[in-house]
Design a protein around this motif. Structure first.
Motif, PDB file in Angstrom:
ATOM      1  N   GLY A  48       0.727  -1.330   0.171  1.00 54.95           N
ATOM      2  CA  GLY A  48      -0.033   0.016  -0.184  1.00 54.95           C
ATOM      3  C   GLY A  48       0.820   1.255  -0.311  1.00 54.95           C
ATOM      4  O   GLY A  48       1.382   1.401   0.428  1.00 54.95           O
ATOM      5  N   PRO A  49       0.010   2.642  -0.618  1.00 51.27           N
ATOM      6  CA  PRO A  49      -0.965   2.485  -1.193  1.00 51.27           C
ATOM      7  C   PRO A  49      -1.320   1.894  -2.448  1.00 51.27           C
ATOM      8  O   PRO A  49      -0.603   1.642  -3.343  1.00 51.27           O
ATOM      9  CB  PRO A  49      -0.982   4.192  -0.778  1.00 51.27           C
ATOM     10  CG  PRO A  49       0.272   4.834  -0.984  1.00 51.27           C
ATOM     11  CD  PRO A  49       0.910   3.650  -0.304  1.00 51.27           C
ATOM     12  N   LEU A  62      -6.264  -0.193  -0.182  1.00 46.84           N
ATOM     13  CA  LEU A  62      -4.965  -0.686   0.793  1.00 46.84           C
ATOM     14  C   LEU A  62      -4.471   0.134   1.333  1.00 46.84           C
ATOM     15  O   LEU A  62      -3.656   0.995   0.242  1.00 46.84           O
ATOM     16  CB  LEU A  62      -4.337  -1.902  -0.012  1.00 46.84           C
ATOM     17  CG  LEU A  62      -3.119  -2.397   0.648  1.00 46.84           C
ATOM     18  CD1 LEU A  62      -3.780  -3.143   1.485  1.00 46.84           C
ATOM     19  CD2 LEU A  62      -2.256  -2.847  -0.279  1.00 46.84           C
ATOM     20  N   PRO A  63      -3.752   0.921   2.831  1.00 52.66           N
ATOM     21  CA  PRO A  63      -3.496   1.923   2.821  1.00 52.66           C
ATOM     22  C   PRO A  63      -1.797   1.336   3.324  1.00 52.66           C
ATOM     23  O   PRO A  63      -0.961   0.200   3.253  1.00 52.66           O
ATOM     24  CB  PRO A  63      -4.290   2.337   4.396  1.00 52.66           C
ATOM     25  CG  PRO A  63      -5.218   1.514   4.131  1.00 52.66           C
ATOM     26  CD  PRO A  63      -5.088   0.545   3.354  1.00 52.66           C
ATOM     27  N   ILE A  67       0.402  -5.011   3.240  1.00 52.29           N
ATOM     28  CA  ILE A  67       0.355  -5.617   2.547  1.00 52.29           C
ATOM     29  C   ILE A  67      -0.415  -6.917   1.914  1.00 52.29           C
ATOM     30  O   ILE A  67      -1.214  -7.089   2.585  1.00 52.29           O
ATOM     31  CB  ILE A  67       1.978  -6.767   2.038  1.00 52.29           C
ATOM     32  CG1 ILE A  67       2.928  -5.711   2.785  1.00 52.29           C
ATOM     33  CG2 ILE A  67       2.645  -7.318   0.944  1.00 52.29           C
ATOM     34  CD1 ILE A  67       4.616  -6.114   3.369  1.00 52.29           C
ATOM     35  N   TRP A  68      -1.160  -6.730   0.591  1.00 50.75           N
ATOM     36  CA  TRP A  68      -1.550  -7.937   0.031  1.00 50.75           C
ATOM     37  C   TRP A  68      -1.061  -8.968  -0.730  1.00 50.75           C
ATOM     38  O   TRP A  68      -0.398  -8.583  -1.419  1.00 50.75           O
ATOM     39  CB  TRP A  68      -2.540  -6.737  -0.219  1.00 50.75           C
ATOM     40  CG  TRP A  68      -4.055  -7.505  -1.302  1.00 50.75           C
ATOM     41  CD1 TRP A  68      -3.666  -7.916  -3.153  1.00 50.75           C
ATOM     42  CD2 TRP A  68      -5.214  -8.254  -1.296  1.00 50.75           C
ATOM     43  NE1 TRP A  68      -4.887  -9.092  -3.417  1.00 50.75           N
ATOM     44  CE2 TRP A  68      -5.623  -8.815  -2.463  1.00 50.75           C
ATOM     45  CE3 TRP A  68      -6.028  -7.753  -0.017  1.00 50.75           C
ATOM     46  CZ2 TRP A  68      -6.769  -9.214  -2.238  1.00 50.75           C
ATOM     47  CZ3 TRP A  68      -6.798  -8.787  -0.269  1.00 50.75           C
ATOM     48  CH2 TRP A  68      -7.438  -9.416  -1.072  1.00 50.75           C
ATOM     49  N   VAL A  69      -1.060  -9.742  -0.690  1.00 47.31           N
ATOM     50  CA  VAL A  69      -1.111 -11.020  -1.533  1.00 47.31           C
ATOM     51  C   VAL A  69      -2.440 -11.318  -1.453  1.00 47.31           C
ATOM     52  O   VAL A  69      -3.315 -12.359  -1.071  1.00 47.31           O
ATOM     53  CB  VAL A  69      -0.949 -12.429  -0.509  1.00 47.31           C
ATOM     54  CG1 VAL A  69      -0.125 -13.399  -0.866  1.00 47.31           C
ATOM     55  CG2 VAL A  69       0.507 -11.470   0.408  1.00 47.31           C
ATOM     56  N   PHE A  94      -0.737  -8.289   5.438  1.00 46.16           N
ATOM     57  CA  PHE A  94       0.008  -8.508   6.087  1.00 46.16           C
ATOM     58  C   PHE A  94       0.634  -7.353   6.349  1.00 46.16           C
ATOM     59  O   PHE A  94      -0.034  -6.183   5.994  1.00 46.16           O
ATOM     60  CB  PHE A  94       1.321  -9.408   6.109  1.00 46.16           C
ATOM     61  CG  PHE A  94       1.336 -10.678   5.523  1.00 46.16           C
ATOM     62  CD1 PHE A  94       1.034 -11.784   6.999  1.00 46.16           C
ATOM     63  CD2 PHE A  94       0.902 -11.407   4.754  1.00 46.16           C
ATOM     64  CE1 PHE A  94       0.940 -12.966   6.179  1.00 46.16           C
ATOM     65  CE2 PHE A  94       0.397 -12.886   4.131  1.00 46.16           C
ATOM     66  CZ  PHE A  94       0.752 -13.327   5.827  1.00 46.16           C
ATOM     67  N   PRO A  95       0.367  -6.877   7.930  1.00 51.02           N
ATOM     68  CA  PRO A  95       1.430  -5.519   8.364  1.00 51.02           C
ATOM     69  C   PRO A  95       2.791  -5.620   7.247  1.00 51.02           C
ATOM     70  O   PRO A  95       3.794  -6.679   7.500  1.00 51.02           O
ATOM     71  CB  PRO A  95       1.512  -5.711   9.828  1.00 51.02           C
ATOM     72  CG  PRO A  95       1.490  -7.062  10.254  1.00 51.02           C
ATOM     73  CD  PRO A  95       0.719  -7.724   9.042  1.00 51.02           C
ATOM     74  N   GLN A  96       2.809  -4.425   7.203  1.00 50.26           N
ATOM     75  CA  GLN A  96       4.965  -4.332   6.994  1.00 50.26           C
ATOM     76  C   GLN A  96       5.517  -3.837   8.172  1.00 50.26           C
ATOM     77  O   GLN A  96       7.013  -4.232   8.231  1.00 50.26           O
ATOM     78  CB  GLN A  96       4.548  -2.713   6.094  1.00 50.26           C
ATOM     79  CG  GLN A  96       4.758  -3.645   4.608  1.00 50.26           C
ATOM     80  CD  GLN A  96       5.221  -2.276   3.874  1.00 50.26           C
ATOM     81  OE1 GLN A  96       5.088  -1.033   3.717  1.00 50.26           O
ATOM     82  NE2 GLN A  96       4.817  -2.402   2.826  1.00 50.26           N
ATOM     83  N   SER A  97       4.960  -3.599   9.360  1.00 51.93           N
ATOM     84  CA  SER A  97       6.120  -3.765  10.406  1.00 51.93           C
ATOM     85  C   SER A  97       6.582  -4.939  11.181  1.00 51.93           C
ATOM     86  O   SER A  97       5.167  -6.274  11.251  1.00 51.93           O
ATOM     87  CB  SER A  97       4.882  -2.909  12.142  1.00 51.93           C
ATOM     88  OG  SER A  97       5.282  -2.810  13.144  1.00 51.93           O
ATOM     89  N   GLU A  98       7.267  -4.747  11.581  1.00 50.23           N
ATOM     90  CA  GLU A  98       8.482  -6.233  12.194  1.00 50.23           C
ATOM     91  C   GLU A  98       7.679  -6.547  13.842  1.00 50.23           C
ATOM     92  O   GLU A  98       7.674  -7.445  13.769  1.00 50.23           O
ATOM     93  CB  GLU A  98       9.891  -5.414  12.168  1.00 50.23           C
ATOM     94  CG  GLU A  98      10.219  -6.387  10.863  1.00 50.23           C
ATOM     95  CD  GLU A  98      11.628  -6.001  10.930  1.00 50.23           C
ATOM     96  OE1 GLU A  98      12.288  -6.601  12.090  1.00 50.23           O
ATOM     97  OE2 GLU A  98      12.513  -5.807   9.882  1.00 50.23           O
ATOM     98  N   GLU A  99       6.960  -5.017  14.330  1.00 50.59           N
ATOM     99  CA  GLU A  99       6.846  -5.981  16.064  1.00 50.59           C
ATOM    100  C   GLU A  99       4.879  -6.248  15.319  1.00 50.59           C
ATOM    101  O   GLU A  99       4.234  -6.980  16.953  1.00 50.59           O
ATOM    102  CB  GLU A  99       6.739  -4.426  16.578  1.00 50.59           C
ATOM    103  CG  GLU A  99       7.910  -3.889  16.796  1.00 50.59           C
ATOM    104  CD  GLU A  99       8.791  -3.310  15.493  1.00 50.59           C
ATOM    105  OE1 GLU A  99       8.056  -3.501  14.511  1.00 50.59           O
ATOM    106  OE2 GLU A  99       9.992  -3.879  15.509  1.00 50.59           O
TER     107      GLU A  99
END
Length: 299
Positions: A48-49, A62-63, A67-69, A94-99
């Motif tokens: 995103g976006p 998607l903001p 991540i879109w799969v 999925f979030p891009q943030s590792e946390e």
């Protein structure tokens, strides 16, 4: 192959080791299935976006930070994780943030127009009992597929319906039947958007300890979803359109547990992946985020 000297590779190998405990039998090893699934995700992922077209029904704006799969890579990953995929599946988020410690499953059910007039007469105790009964029935299928039976723990968020926007939100916690009281509890944070011909579900999977910080992501994604003109709930034509065989309460009651199978998904993923968090020092979503980030940086 992954470079075993990197933390990312070690996390993925730890993931595969855990998968050996619950993935179904197949000709390919769990490790090779997972590696192929990750490669498929890397090749098809959208950051995103971005505007994601959901068949001929809706669009998801998607903001940034997500991540879109899409299919078929999403289904390939679900199978590698030991779950079934089906024709209703649209993709994974999925979030891009590792946390962050969550993932979301998007599905479309062409059930027809779902009447929502029963929402005003909901009894949450009756819905809770219906969920328990539906889960007990669905446990027969889980046992046949080699998964543990599940039991309902309680509401995380009681059902709420926005009649103006035709959005449904509810959340229930569940765990393996007979598990210790301190065992990880998987959460399905369920959101639904009703349309003229069916509904789209965006269901966020996380752990009980993380649900409060993660549920805003589910609400953000739901708000980013809009049906196309002609497919909106308000476009319903009573003289021509199909009406669903069940009402809104069924999306919270036994149908949700028996037919949609999202509780099985939570048990099959989050309860097992809690071990990966301990082994690898990062959530499985963070492992995926690293894979995607490397591809994005290279691009």
């Amino acid at each position: 192959m992954f470079d075993p000297s990197t933390r990312q590779a070690w996390g993925m190998l730890s993931l595969c080791a855990v998968l050996l405990t619950f993935a179904p039998a197949s000709h390919a090893s769990p490790e090779s299935e997972m590696e192929a699934a990750v490669q498929a995700m890397k090749s098809s992922q959208v950051s995103g976006p971005a505007e994601i077209v959901l068949r001929d029904q809706a669009k998801l704006k998607l903001p940034a930070g997500y991540i879109w799969v899409p299919e078929p890579a999403a289904g390939q990953m679900m199978r590698a994780m030991g779950n079934h995929s089906d024709e209703r599946e649209l993709g994974l988020i999925f979030p891009q943030s590792e946390e962050a410690r969550w993932m979301a499953v998007a599905k479309y059910e062409a059930a027809g127009y779902i009447k929502d007039d029963d929402a005003k007469d909901w009894n949450v105790d009756d819905l809770f009992q219906s969920l328990k009964e539906g889960t007990a029935e669905a446990n027969k299928d889980r046992v046949a597929r080699g998964f543990n039976e599940l039991e309902i723990v309680g509401w995380v968020e009681k059902p709420s319906y926005d009649a103006a926007l035709h959005r449904l939100v509810w959340s229930m916690s569940a765990r393996d039947k007979g598990a210790p009281a301190d065992a990880p509890v998987g959460i399905n944070y369920n959101t639904y958007a009703l349309g003229r011909e069916g509904y789209i579900s965006l269901n966020l999977l996380t752990n009980l300890s993380d649900v409060e910080q993660n549920k805003p992501h589910a609400q953000t994604l739901l708000a980013a979803l809009t049906f196309q003109e002609g497919k909106r709930y308000s476009d319903f034509n009573a003289s021509t359109d199909k009406v669903a065989e069940y009402g809104l309460a069924a999306l919270v009651g036994g149908l949700a547990a028996k037919k949609l199978g999202f509780f099985a998904l939570a048990a099959g993923l989050l309860a097992k992946f809690s071990k990966v968090i301990l082994l690898g020092g990062a959530a499985f979503a963070g492992v995926f985020a690293k894979v995607f980030k490397r591809k994005k940086d290279q691009a």
